[in-house]
Scaffold this active site. Structure first.
Site, mmCIF file in Angstrom:
data_model
loop_
_atom_site.group_PDB
_atom_site.id
_atom_site.type_symbol
_atom_site.label_atom_id
_atom_site.label_comp_id
_atom_site.label_asym_id
_atom_site.label_seq_id
_atom_site.Cartn_x
_atom_site.Cartn_y
_atom_site.Cartn_z
ATOM 1 N N GLY A 28 0.833 -1.207 0.000
ATOM 2 C CA GLY A 28 0.000 0.000 0.000
ATOM 3 C C GLY A 28 0.860 1.246 0.000
ATOM 4 O O GLY A 28 0.509 2.262 0.610
ATOM 5 N N GLY A 65 -1.900 7.046 15.917
ATOM 6 C CA GLY A 65 -3.184 7.677 16.223
ATOM 7 C C GLY A 65 -3.646 8.473 15.015
ATOM 8 O O GLY A 65 -3.505 8.014 13.873
ATOM 9 N N PRO A 66 -4.171 9.690 15.230
ATOM 10 C CA PRO A 66 -4.718 10.461 14.112
ATOM 11 C C PRO A 66 -3.642 11.093 13.228
ATOM 12 O O PRO A 66 -3.083 12.138 13.569
ATOM 13 C CB PRO A 66 -5.560 11.539 14.811
ATOM 14 C CG PRO A 66 -4.950 11.695 16.167
ATOM 15 C CD PRO A 66 -4.358 10.368 16.537
ATOM 16 N N THR A 89 0.140 5.539 -1.695
ATOM 17 C CA THR A 89 -0.608 6.683 -1.145
ATOM 18 C C THR A 89 -0.471 6.725 0.384
ATOM 19 O O THR A 89 0.046 5.785 0.998
ATOM 20 C CB THR A 89 -2.121 6.571 -1.457
ATOM 21 O OG1 THR A 89 -2.576 5.302 -0.972
ATOM 22 C CG2 THR A 89 -2.423 6.693 -2.935
ATOM 23 N N TYR A 120 -6.597 0.609 18.706
ATOM 24 C CA TYR A 120 -7.793 -0.201 18.988
ATOM 25 C C TYR A 120 -7.566 -1.683 18.692
ATOM 26 O O TYR A 120 -8.473 -2.493 18.853
ATOM 27 C CB TYR A 120 -9.060 0.383 18.351
ATOM 28 C CG TYR A 120 -9.118 0.517 16.848
ATOM 29 C CD1 TYR A 120 -9.042 -0.588 16.012
ATOM 30 C CD2 TYR A 120 -9.316 1.769 16.268
ATOM 31 C CE1 TYR A 120 -9.140 -0.461 14.637
ATOM 32 C CE2 TYR A 120 -9.407 1.914 14.891
ATOM 33 C CZ TYR A 120 -9.311 0.786 14.082
ATOM 34 O OH TYR A 120 -9.416 0.909 12.723
ATOM 35 N N LEU A 156 -0.088 6.992 4.356
ATOM 36 C CA LEU A 156 1.045 6.810 5.273
ATOM 37 C C LEU A 156 2.131 5.950 4.645
ATOM 38 O O LEU A 156 3.319 6.157 4.902
ATOM 39 C CB LEU A 156 0.558 6.182 6.590
ATOM 40 C CG LEU A 156 -0.476 6.984 7.375
ATOM 41 C CD1 LEU A 156 -0.815 6.280 8.689
ATOM 42 C CD2 LEU A 156 0.027 8.393 7.652
HETATM 43 C C1 HXC Z 1 -21.051 -0.848 4.882
HETATM 44 C C2 HXC Z 1 -19.593 -1.272 3.154
HETATM 45 C C3 HXC Z 1 -19.071 0.056 3.236
HETATM 46 C C4 HXC Z 1 -19.647 0.929 4.222
HETATM 47 C C5 HXC Z 1 -18.020 -0.999 1.679
HETATM 48 N N1 HXC Z 1 -18.892 -1.870 2.180
HETATM 49 N N2 HXC Z 1 -18.104 0.183 2.306
HETATM 50 N N3 HXC Z 1 -20.543 -1.716 3.976
HETATM 51 N N4 HXC Z 1 -20.617 0.427 5.021
HETATM 52 N N5 HXC Z 1 -19.194 2.183 4.370
HETATM 53 C C6 HXC Z 1 -19.134 -3.234 1.737
HETATM 54 C C7 HXC Z 1 -19.623 -3.280 0.312
HETATM 55 O O1 HXC Z 1 -21.008 -3.001 0.240
HETATM 56 C C8 HXC Z 1 -19.315 -4.733 -0.076
HETATM 57 O O2 HXC Z 1 -20.241 -5.642 0.458
HETATM 58 C C9 HXC Z 1 -18.005 -4.981 0.673
HETATM 59 O O3 HXC Z 1 -17.919 -3.970 1.713
HETATM 60 C C10 HXC Z 1 -16.794 -4.841 -0.202
HETATM 61 O O4 HXC Z 1 -16.858 -3.562 -0.820
HETATM 62 P P1 HXC Z 1 -16.232 -3.287 -2.250
HETATM 63 O O5 HXC Z 1 -16.275 -1.826 -2.504
HETATM 64 O O6 HXC Z 1 -16.819 -4.203 -3.258
HETATM 65 O O7 HXC Z 1 -14.762 -3.812 -2.004
HETATM 66 P P2 HXC Z 1 -13.384 -3.292 -2.458
HETATM 67 O O8 HXC Z 1 -13.486 -2.525 -3.752
HETATM 68 O O9 HXC Z 1 -12.484 -4.443 -2.415
HETATM 69 O O10 HXC Z 1 -12.978 -2.197 -1.331
HETATM 70 C C11 HXC Z 1 -12.496 -2.584 -0.073
HETATM 71 C C12 HXC Z 1 -12.856 -1.527 0.994
HETATM 72 C C13 HXC Z 1 -12.459 -0.114 0.502
HETATM 73 C C14 HXC Z 1 -12.141 -1.913 2.292
HETATM 74 C C15 HXC Z 1 -14.367 -1.555 1.206
HETATM 75 O O11 HXC Z 1 -12.829 0.865 1.469
HETATM 76 C C16 HXC Z 1 -11.007 0.013 0.192
HETATM 77 O O12 HXC Z 1 -10.563 -0.337 -0.904
HETATM 78 N N6 HXC Z 1 -10.188 0.493 1.122
HETATM 79 C C17 HXC Z 1 -8.724 0.614 0.930
HETATM 80 C C18 HXC Z 1 -8.149 1.875 1.505
HETATM 81 C C19 HXC Z 1 -8.576 2.158 2.919
HETATM 82 O O13 HXC Z 1 -9.569 1.668 3.426
HETATM 83 N N7 HXC Z 1 -7.846 3.049 3.557
HETATM 84 C C20 HXC Z 1 -8.150 3.468 4.919
HETATM 85 C C21 HXC Z 1 -7.399 2.679 5.865
HETATM 86 S S1 HXC Z 1 -7.387 3.548 7.347
HETATM 87 P P3 HXC Z 1 -21.516 -6.216 -0.403
HETATM 88 O O14 HXC Z 1 -22.049 -7.295 0.454
HETATM 89 O O15 HXC Z 1 -22.434 -5.039 -0.557
HETATM 90 O O16 HXC Z 1 -20.965 -6.710 -1.702
HETATM 91 C C22 HXC Z 1 -7.046 2.536 8.587
HETATM 92 C C23 HXC Z 1 -6.770 3.320 9.825
HETATM 93 C C24 HXC Z 1 -6.948 2.566 11.080
HETATM 94 O O17 HXC Z 1 -7.019 1.357 8.497
HETATM 95 C C25 HXC Z 1 -6.614 3.396 12.310
HETATM 96 C C26 HXC Z 1 -7.376 4.662 12.480
HETATM 97 C C27 HXC Z 1 -7.008 5.494 13.704
#
Ligand code: HXC
Length: 279
Positions: free
Chosen positions: A16, A190-191, A19, A148, A21
């Site tokens: 990853g 954290g944030p 983009t 968490y 971090l």
């Molecule tokens: C409910 C959701 C949803 C939401 C997605 N889904 N977003 N359900 N609420 N907000 C569901 C979809 O409906 C689908 O289920 C399933 O999740 C998969 O979604 P897709 O979009 O088809 O999957 P995909 O394209 O593979 O995307 C994966 C993802 C996406 C995790 C959903 O957000 C992503 O690509 N993220 C990568 C980058 C990322 O998240 N970065 C932030 C990390 S921050 P159904 O059943 O409808 O098919 C982090 C910080 C932690 O981790 C610490 C913080 C302090």
């Protein structure tokens, strides 16, 4: 803060790394002399990041497009990387997350987050680890978790489950592989705002400021602060740190834990009024 050649001679893979971090850490590693490999789903994003780093630092940066959830794709990438020589470090940074009420999650939603964070980190760690152990190659793994992972958190339950698992993997393998030259550590940030995380984790714009400033230091983390910590932990000079998780959150999680921490809201006048009067 560091010698310019702190990571010279090291070949580091950041998952990853195109983009957020991952990008900030990768950039710092290249500045400190490392040869960088970044992987992610979007090849055009990876290529843009690699070109940017090459232009600014003149360092070596290569890219691999893949979905970390696909174990055979991970194995193919690691095989291709090793064809040019072994890695010296792996940074498990790739993450997937979003806020949702847990009762609203579908199985695919749970699988998406666990697949990226838990399975992806395990696939990458094992693909590298088995090669390091077979060759007796000294190496290190750094995984990006979150506080968490041990406190748990509502509304990000698959992420909390996955990060807890990555932390368990870190501590378990630190013991299993330490004697064989592979040390594993984690960072719990954290944030540290990034567009990707904030878009998925901050459902209302007005929450962003609270996310960033409601910690004892009253400010968000700067990416360079995380990147420097990661560089330190990867360096040989940190070679006796193994199985550790370093929190870098301005004290955020402790503030949530201490029973009387809510008293931060008291003003000077409140404290003066609360003090028992001398008789
Ligand atoms: C409910 C959701 C949803 C939401 C997605 N889904 N977003 N359900 N609420 N907000 C569901 C979809 O409906 C689908 O289920 C399933 O999740 C998969 O979604 P897709 O979009 O088809 O999957 P995909 O394209 O593979 O995307 C994966 C993802 C996406 C995790 C959903 O957000 C992503 O690509 N993220 C990568 C980058 C990322 O998240 N970065 C932030 C990390 S921050 P159904 O059943 O409808 O098919 C982090 C910080 C932690 O981790 C610490 C913080 C302090």
């Amino acid at each position: 803060m560091f010698r310019d050649d702190l990571l010279a001679g090291k070949r580091i893979l950041v998952t990853g790394g195109g983009t957020g971090l991952g990008k900030s850490m990768g950039r710092r590693f290249v500045e400190l002399g490392a040869s960088l490999v970044i992987c992610g789903r979007r090849t055009e994003v990876l290529e843009a990041t690699a070109a940017e780093f090459r232009a600014v630092t003149g360092g070596t940066v290569t890219t691999h497009g893949l979905d970390i959830r696909d174990a055979s794709a991970v194995e193919t990438m690691i095989e291709a990387i090793w064809a040019d020589g072994p890695l010296d470090a792996l940074v498990n940074n790739a993450a997937g997350n979003f806020v949702a009420r847990t009762e609203d999650l579908s199985p695919r939603a749970i699988d998406a987050v666990l697949g990226i964070v838990l399975h992806g980190s395990a696939y990458a760690t094992l693909a590298c680890g088995k090669r390091w152990l077979a060759a007796g190659h000294k190496a290190t793994v750094l995984s990006i978790v979150t506080t968490y992972a041990w406190t748990g958190s509502g509304f990000v339950v698959p992420s909390a489950m996955a990060k807890a698992g990555v932390l368990a993997m870190t501590r378990s393998l630190a013991v299993e592989w330490g004697r064989r030259g592979v040390r594993l550590n984690a960072i719990a940030p954290g944030p540290f705002p990034t567009p990707g995380a904030w878009e998925r984790l901050v459902p209302k714009p007005e929450f962003a400021r609270a996310c960033e400033t409601s910690n004892p230091l009253g400010r968000p983390g700067e990416h360079i602060e995380l990147a420097n910590l990661a560089s330190f932990l990867l360096a040989d000079e940190a070679g006796y740190i193994n199985g550790e998780c370093v929190t870098i959150d301005g004290g955020e999680w402790l503030q949530g834990a201490g029973q009387f921490n809510f008293l931060r809201k008291m003003s000077d006048a409140d404290w003066a009024a609360a003090r028992p009067k001398k008789s």
